[in-house]
Design a protein around this motif. Structure first.
Motif, PDB file in Angstrom:
ATOM      1  N   VAL A  86       0.745  -1.097  -0.077  1.00 20.51           N
ATOM      2  CA  VAL A  86       0.188   0.079  -0.004  1.00 20.51           C
ATOM      3  C   VAL A  86       1.086   1.279   0.040  1.00 20.51           C
ATOM      4  CG1 VAL A  86      -1.724   1.273   1.450  1.00 20.51           C
ATOM      5  CG2 VAL A  86      -2.059  -1.072   1.169  1.00 20.51           C
ATOM      6  N   VAL A  87       0.698   2.165  -0.795  1.00 16.62           N
ATOM      7  CA  VAL A  87       1.253   3.401  -0.732  1.00 16.62           C
ATOM      8  C   VAL A  87       0.443   4.574  -0.465  1.00 16.62           C
ATOM      9  CG1 VAL A  87       2.487   4.994  -2.638  1.00 16.62           C
ATOM     10  CG2 VAL A  87       2.802   2.509  -3.155  1.00 16.62           C
ATOM     11  N   ILE A  88       0.843   5.017   0.634  1.00 22.80           N
ATOM     12  CA  ILE A  88      -0.145   6.144   1.086  1.00 22.80           C
ATOM     13  C   ILE A  88       0.227   7.419   0.546  1.00 22.80           C
ATOM     14  CG2 ILE A  88      -0.956   7.159   3.281  1.00 22.80           C
ATOM     15  CD1 ILE A  88      -0.088   4.664   4.835  1.00 22.80           C
ATOM     16  N   GLY A  89      -0.337   7.979  -0.298  1.00 23.20           N
ATOM     17  CA  GLY A  89      -0.311   9.336  -0.842  1.00 23.20           C
ATOM     18  C   GLY A  89      -0.016   9.014  -2.500  1.00 23.20           C
ATOM     19  N   GLY A  90      -0.571  10.001  -3.237  1.00 21.07           N
ATOM     20  CA  GLY A  90      -0.636   9.866  -4.700  1.00 21.07           C
ATOM     21  C   GLY A  90      -0.079  10.995  -5.449  1.00 21.07           C
ATOM     22  N   GLY A  91       0.761  11.668  -4.768  1.00 24.18           N
ATOM     23  CA  GLY A  91       1.507  12.885  -5.281  1.00 24.18           C
ATOM     24  C   GLY A  91       2.806  12.203  -5.993  1.00 24.18           C
ATOM     25  N   PRO A  92       3.904  13.217  -6.337  1.00 27.22           N
ATOM     26  CA  PRO A  92       5.052  12.516  -7.069  1.00 27.22           C
ATOM     27  C   PRO A  92       5.882  11.413  -6.428  1.00 27.22           C
ATOM     28  CG  PRO A  92       5.283  14.898  -6.102  1.00 27.22           C
ATOM     29  CD  PRO A  92       3.813  14.563  -6.147  1.00 27.22           C
ATOM     30  N   ALA A  93       5.873  11.523  -4.986  1.00 27.41           N
ATOM     31  CA  ALA A  93       6.716  10.325  -4.717  1.00 27.41           C
ATOM     32  C   ALA A  93       5.660   8.940  -4.595  1.00 27.41           C
ATOM     33  CB  ALA A  93       6.822  10.471  -2.729  1.00 27.41           C
ATOM     34  N   GLY A  94       4.479   9.051  -4.230  1.00 23.75           N
ATOM     35  CA  GLY A  94       3.889   7.727  -4.152  1.00 23.75           C
ATOM     36  C   GLY A  94       3.524   7.308  -5.745  1.00 23.75           C
ATOM     37  N   LEU A  95       3.648   7.976  -6.624  1.00 24.98           N
ATOM     38  CA  LEU A  95       3.093   7.665  -7.982  1.00 24.98           C
ATOM     39  C   LEU A  95       4.594   6.917  -8.429  1.00 24.98           C
ATOM     40  CD1 LEU A  95       1.567  10.623  -9.547  1.00 24.98           C
ATOM     41  CD2 LEU A  95       0.441   8.472  -8.858  1.00 24.98           C
ATOM     42  N   ALA A 121       3.649  -4.671   2.887  1.00 21.15           N
ATOM     43  CA  ALA A 121       4.566  -3.665   2.864  1.00 21.15           C
ATOM     44  C   ALA A 121       3.860  -2.128   2.730  1.00 21.15           C
ATOM     45  CB  ALA A 121       5.704  -3.686   1.744  1.00 21.15           C
ATOM     46  N   VAL A 122       4.475  -1.247   3.252  1.00 25.11           N
ATOM     47  CA  VAL A 122       3.830  -0.005   3.098  1.00 25.11           C
ATOM     48  C   VAL A 122       5.031   0.970   2.512  1.00 25.11           C
ATOM     49  CG1 VAL A 122       2.641   1.956   4.384  1.00 25.11           C
ATOM     50  CG2 VAL A 122       2.037  -0.401   4.975  1.00 25.11           C
ATOM     51  N   ILE A 123       4.482   1.904   1.667  1.00 26.64           N
ATOM     52  CA  ILE A 123       5.309   3.049   1.441  1.00 26.64           C
ATOM     53  C   ILE A 123       4.744   4.418   1.939  1.00 26.64           C
ATOM     54  CG2 ILE A 123       6.436   4.289  -0.437  1.00 26.64           C
ATOM     55  CD1 ILE A 123       6.827   1.787  -1.954  1.00 26.64           C
ATOM     56  N   LEU A 124       5.335   5.144   2.721  1.00 28.21           N
ATOM     57  CA  LEU A 124       4.873   6.585   3.186  1.00 28.21           C
ATOM     58  C   LEU A 124       5.158   7.311   2.243  1.00 28.21           C
ATOM     59  CD1 LEU A 124       6.084   6.242   7.194  1.00 28.21           C
ATOM     60  CD2 LEU A 124       3.748   5.521   6.162  1.00 28.21           C
ATOM     61  N   ALA A 125       4.097   8.172   1.711  1.00 26.41           N
ATOM     62  CA  ALA A 125       4.558   9.282   0.619  1.00 26.41           C
ATOM     63  C   ALA A 125       3.651  10.238   0.629  1.00 26.41           C
ATOM     64  CB  ALA A 125       4.406   8.489  -0.830  1.00 26.41           C
ATOM     65  N   MET A 126       3.253  10.665   2.238  1.00 27.67           N
ATOM     66  CA  MET A 126       2.150  11.684   2.502  1.00 27.67           C
ATOM     67  C   MET A 126       2.715  13.064   2.198  1.00 27.67           C
ATOM     68  SD  MET A 126       2.406   9.055   4.648  1.00 27.67           S
ATOM     69  CE  MET A 126       2.769   9.245   6.602  1.00 27.67           C
ATOM     70  N   GLY A 127       3.914  13.280   1.841  1.00 28.08           N
ATOM     71  CA  GLY A 127       4.339  14.613   1.799  1.00 28.08           C
ATOM     72  C   GLY A 127       4.310  15.679   2.773  1.00 28.08           C
ATOM     73  N   CYS A 128       4.266  16.942   2.790  1.00 23.40           N
ATOM     74  CA  CYS A 128       4.515  17.894   3.828  1.00 23.40           C
ATOM     75  C   CYS A 128       3.465  18.950   3.677  1.00 23.40           C
ATOM     76  CB  CYS A 128       6.018  18.372   3.564  1.00 23.40           C
ATOM     77  SG  CYS A 128       6.239  19.331   2.034  1.00 23.40           S
ATOM     78  N   ARG A 129       3.473  19.375   4.717  1.00 18.52           N
ATOM     79  CA  ARG A 129       2.645  20.827   4.734  1.00 18.52           C
ATOM     80  C   ARG A 129       3.133  22.141   5.309  1.00 18.52           C
ATOM     81  NH1 ARG A 129       0.299  18.824  10.202  1.00 18.52           N
ATOM     82  NH2 ARG A 129      -1.087  17.300   8.979  1.00 18.52           N
ATOM     83  N   GLU A 130       2.502  22.984   4.943  1.00 15.99           N
ATOM     84  CA  GLU A 130       3.294  24.301   5.408  1.00 15.99           C
ATOM     85  C   GLU A 130       3.075  24.899   6.803  1.00 15.99           C
ATOM     86  OE1 GLU A 130       0.600  26.306   2.184  1.00 15.99           O
ATOM     87  OE2 GLU A 130       2.727  27.421   1.868  1.00 15.99           O
ATOM     88  N   ARG A 131       4.098  25.398   7.302  1.00 14.74           N
ATOM     89  CA  ARG A 131       4.019  25.886   8.782  1.00 14.74           C
ATOM     90  C   ARG A 131       3.172  26.934   8.612  1.00 14.74           C
ATOM     91  NH1 ARG A 131       9.029  28.372  11.250  1.00 14.74           N
ATOM     92  NH2 ARG A 131       8.028  27.973  12.945  1.00 14.74           N
ATOM     93  N   PRO A 132       2.105  27.132   9.490  1.00 13.32           N
ATOM     94  CA  PRO A 132       0.940  27.949   9.750  1.00 13.32           C
ATOM     95  C   PRO A 132       1.418  29.246  10.655  1.00 13.32           C
ATOM     96  CG  PRO A 132       0.547  26.382  11.302  1.00 13.32           C
ATOM     97  CD  PRO A 132       1.887  26.066  10.748  1.00 13.32           C
ATOM     98  N   ARG A 133       0.455  30.252  10.684  1.00 11.21           N
ATOM     99  CA  ARG A 133       0.654  31.458  11.422  1.00 11.21           C
ATOM    100  C   ARG A 133       0.981  31.230  12.787  1.00 11.21           C
ATOM    101  NH1 ARG A 133      -3.640  36.449  12.941  1.00 11.21           N
ATOM    102  NH2 ARG A 133      -2.019  37.442  14.306  1.00 11.21           N
ATOM    103  N   GLY A 134       0.204  30.154  13.348  1.00 13.75           N
ATOM    104  CA  GLY A 134       0.356  29.784  14.741  1.00 13.75           C
ATOM    105  C   GLY A 134       1.540  29.400  15.279  1.00 13.75           C
ATOM    106  N   ALA A 135       2.428  28.868  14.360  1.00  7.36           N
ATOM    107  CA  ALA A 135       3.896  28.462  14.679  1.00  7.36           C
ATOM    108  C   ALA A 135       4.635  29.967  14.569  1.00  7.36           C
ATOM    109  CB  ALA A 135       4.302  27.539  13.636  1.00  7.36           C
ATOM    110  N   LEU A 136       4.321  31.050  14.383  1.00  4.98           N
ATOM    111  CA  LEU A 136       4.976  32.179  14.221  1.00  4.98           C
ATOM    112  C   LEU A 136       5.120  33.117  15.399  1.00  4.98           C
ATOM    113  CD1 LEU A 136       4.846  33.158  10.539  1.00  4.98           C
ATOM    114  CD2 LEU A 136       6.522  31.612  11.674  1.00  4.98           C
ATOM    115  N   ASN A 137       3.754  33.134  16.067  1.00  2.00           N
ATOM    116  CA  ASN A 137       3.902  33.921  17.333  1.00  2.00           C
ATOM    117  C   ASN A 137       3.624  35.299  16.898  1.00  2.00           C
ATOM    118  OD1 ASN A 137       3.245  32.017  19.155  1.00  2.00           O
ATOM    119  ND2 ASN A 137       5.561  31.475  19.306  1.00  2.00           N
ATOM    120  N   ILE A 138       2.960  35.805  15.979  1.00  2.00           N
ATOM    121  CA  ILE A 138       3.077  37.142  15.531  1.00  2.00           C
ATOM    122  C   ILE A 138       1.954  37.899  16.226  1.00  2.00           C
ATOM    123  CG2 ILE A 138       2.883  39.084  13.722  1.00  2.00           C
ATOM    124  CD1 ILE A 138       3.628  36.721  11.630  1.00  2.00           C
TER     125      ILE A 138
END
Lengths: 419, 123
Positions: A7-16, A111-128
């Motif tokens: 099972v490949v988790i994620g159908g982006g460039p890595a998963g494909l 077997a499993v291939i993890l290919a979930m990618g990443c996400r963006e750091r949000p405003r909450g991580a910045l303490n503005i």
């Protein structure tokens, strides 16, 4: 319970790329699980060109690059499900996924291939400090609005963070008629690729203000402006340097975080530097039969390298499925002076490819320094680099012969050093 | 004797972003620092005649998604980017759209077509 070899988790460039590679290596009982409506992942909204020069020897846009792999998946009839979200993965490789049609489904994978990618750091991580008005978006969200949905998120825009998506969006929004006032970067150098600074900022006379950040956001319902301050060498705002900049939109391009909630649930060991799984040279995580590749493993700047890494993960997953042999790493790869992390972290010298690619990032900007590779105390690689920056991933290729001539090898150390 | 002019450019052909040193001595342009032939070509052109590939999106009528991504099928002069975007302002296409379909031919008389970079099925 459904049973699957892979099972490949994620159908982006890595998963494909991983699924195609596993298929080419003889694994036919595969399932790719994708949460969006289309395969291709983030590439679908990356409409700019510059993808595929290494893989296809031509310059493609994101959607075109993705389509090369999607077509292959369809051609080879590799099964996939869309709009399906994996909500759990355990150490026995049991996957729980949900979608609207079938509800909850359980899949037992060999077997499993993890290919979930990443996400963006949000405003909450910045303490503005400031209110929580509308008009604050991550750069990738703005990219989706413009390129997928066809909406302009604002007219007068300030971008915080000079990551590549922020730079790309500075140009994209300018071309769509918005006024991008400036790009701010808290570090004394940009985290984005040089080409994007040239092509996306310089071409349009958009100022890049290094060692600057946003210290306050104004506006109650909608962003009305921000306070911009210079920062010192400890990234602390310098009093007296505050400047008010009127804008209706603030975009954040302040880093990407590998999306490893599932990996953590399964008990996969995570590298605190990359926020991605710790892997061996076969890209196997701490759980036998669970592999990782692409941005879920470590954030890449070139999709070409994601595809290459994913291809290796697919191949090694196939080897694992055919042999059921567990990797027993006997060599540690150490991130030495000036190196923030390496992928892989461990090597099983019994399952070596002809050439082992070690990818890494440096921890600061270095000019005219050397990248060195030590096999225990012996230096086997020493190459001068005109410039090294954390924004650009580096790699060294370790030929099999170096291992053959190093019996009893314990540690490979990669470092930045002088002559 | 006039001194040769020296400029440093960042190659934009691929994400590697090679630093190119360019020496301009009259008509003679010498480039160093490239890692492929495209780098040398780019530096010379960037000095003599800068060009860019422009990418954007246009709305799709009856498409499974609202927008289709497009690009110039080749480079256009850098000073034509704005004109090109303005010419695309009111362009709409009908689904289905296939990768490589010509959306606007010979955009702004540049000799370059605007083509689709995404498959969009008809609903």
């Amino acid at each position: 319970m459904i049973n699957k070899d892979l099972v490949v988790i994620g159908g982006g460039p890595a998963g494909l790329a991983a699924a195609i590679s596993a298929h080419e290596n003889g694994i036919k009982d595969i399932l790719i699980i994708e949460r969006e409506e289309h395969l291709g992942g983030i590439l679908n909204q990356c409409i700019h060109n510059g993808f595929g020069l290494h893989t296809f020897k031509e310059e493609l846009t994101g959607p075109e690059y993705a389509m090369r792999y999607v077509e292959k998946v369809i051609e080879e009839k590799i099964p996939y499900v869309l709009e399906t979200m994996v909500i759990d993965l355990d150490e026995d490789k049991k996957i729980t996924a949900i979608n609207e049609k079938e509800g909850v489904m359980e899949i037992k994978a060999k077997a499993v291939i993890l290919a979930m990618g990443c996400r963006e750091r949000p405003r909450g991580a910045l303490n503005i400090p400031g209110y929580r008005p509308s008009g604050i978006y991550s750069a990738g969200t703005a990219q989706k609005f413009v390129n997928i949905d066809g909406f302009l998120p604002g007219r007068n825009i300030v971008i915080l963070g000079s990551g590549d998506i922020g730079l790309i969006m500075a140009r994209r929004l300018t071309l769509e008629g918005a006024n991008v006032k400036m790009v701010l970067e808290i570090m004394p150098y940009s985290g984005g690729l040089k080409r994007n600074i040239v092509q996306c900022l310089n071409d349009y006379n958009i100022p890049l203000r290094l060692s600057h950040t946003v210290t306050k956001i104004y506006g109650k319902d909608r962003v009305e402006g921000v306070t911009v301050s210079a920062v010192d060498e400890h990234m602390k705002p310098i009093p007296g340097t505050e400047e008010y900049v009127e804008c209706d939109t603030l975009l954040l391009s302040v880093g990407l975080i590998p999306e490893n909630e599932l990996s953590r649930k399964a008990g996969v060991y995570i590298n605190p530097r990359t926020q991605g799984p710790i892997v061996s040279n076969t890209l196997e995580t701490s759980i036998p039969g669970v592999f990782a590749c692409g941005n879920v493993l470590h954030v890449h700047d070139l999709v070409d390298y994601v595809s290459m890494e994913a291809e290796a993960a697919g191949k090694h997953a196939a080897v694992y499925l055919n042999s059921h042999e567990e990797a027993k790493p006997d060599v540690t790869v150490e991130a030495g002076n000036g190196v923030r992390y390496t992928v892989p972290s461990y090597i099983d010298t019994k399952i070596l490819d002809k050439i082992l690619t070690v990818r890494f990032r440096v921890s600061g900007v270095y000019e005219n320094q050397y990248i060195s590779v030590y096999f225990d105390a012996k230096r086997l690689y020493h190459k001068q680099k005109r410039i090294l920056t954390p924004g650009e991933m580096e790699q060294v290729l370790l030929p099999n012969a170096w291992f053959a001539q190093s019996p009893g090898l314990k540690t490979i150390r990669i470092c930045v050093e002088g002559e | 004797m006039k001194m040769a002019e020296k400029r440093t450019l960042t190659c934009i052909n691929c994400p590697l972003g090679c630093q190119l040193q360019v020496e301009i001595d009259g008509d003679k342009i010498t480039v160093t620092g490239f890692s492929c032939a495209r780098g040398e070509k780019y530096a010379k052109e960037e000095i003599m005649h800068p060009v860019r590939v422009v990418t954007s999106t246009v709305p799709v009528i009856d498409g499974e998604v609202p927008m289709v991504s497009i690009k110039t099928d080749g480079e256009i002069p850098k000073d034509m980017i704005k004109e090109c975007m303005l010419a695309l302002k009111d362009v709409k296409v009908k689904a289905p759209v296939h990768i490589g379909d010509v959306i606007v031919s010979d955009i702004c008389h540049s000799g370059v077509d605007i083509i689709a970079t995404k498959e969009v099925a008809k609903i």
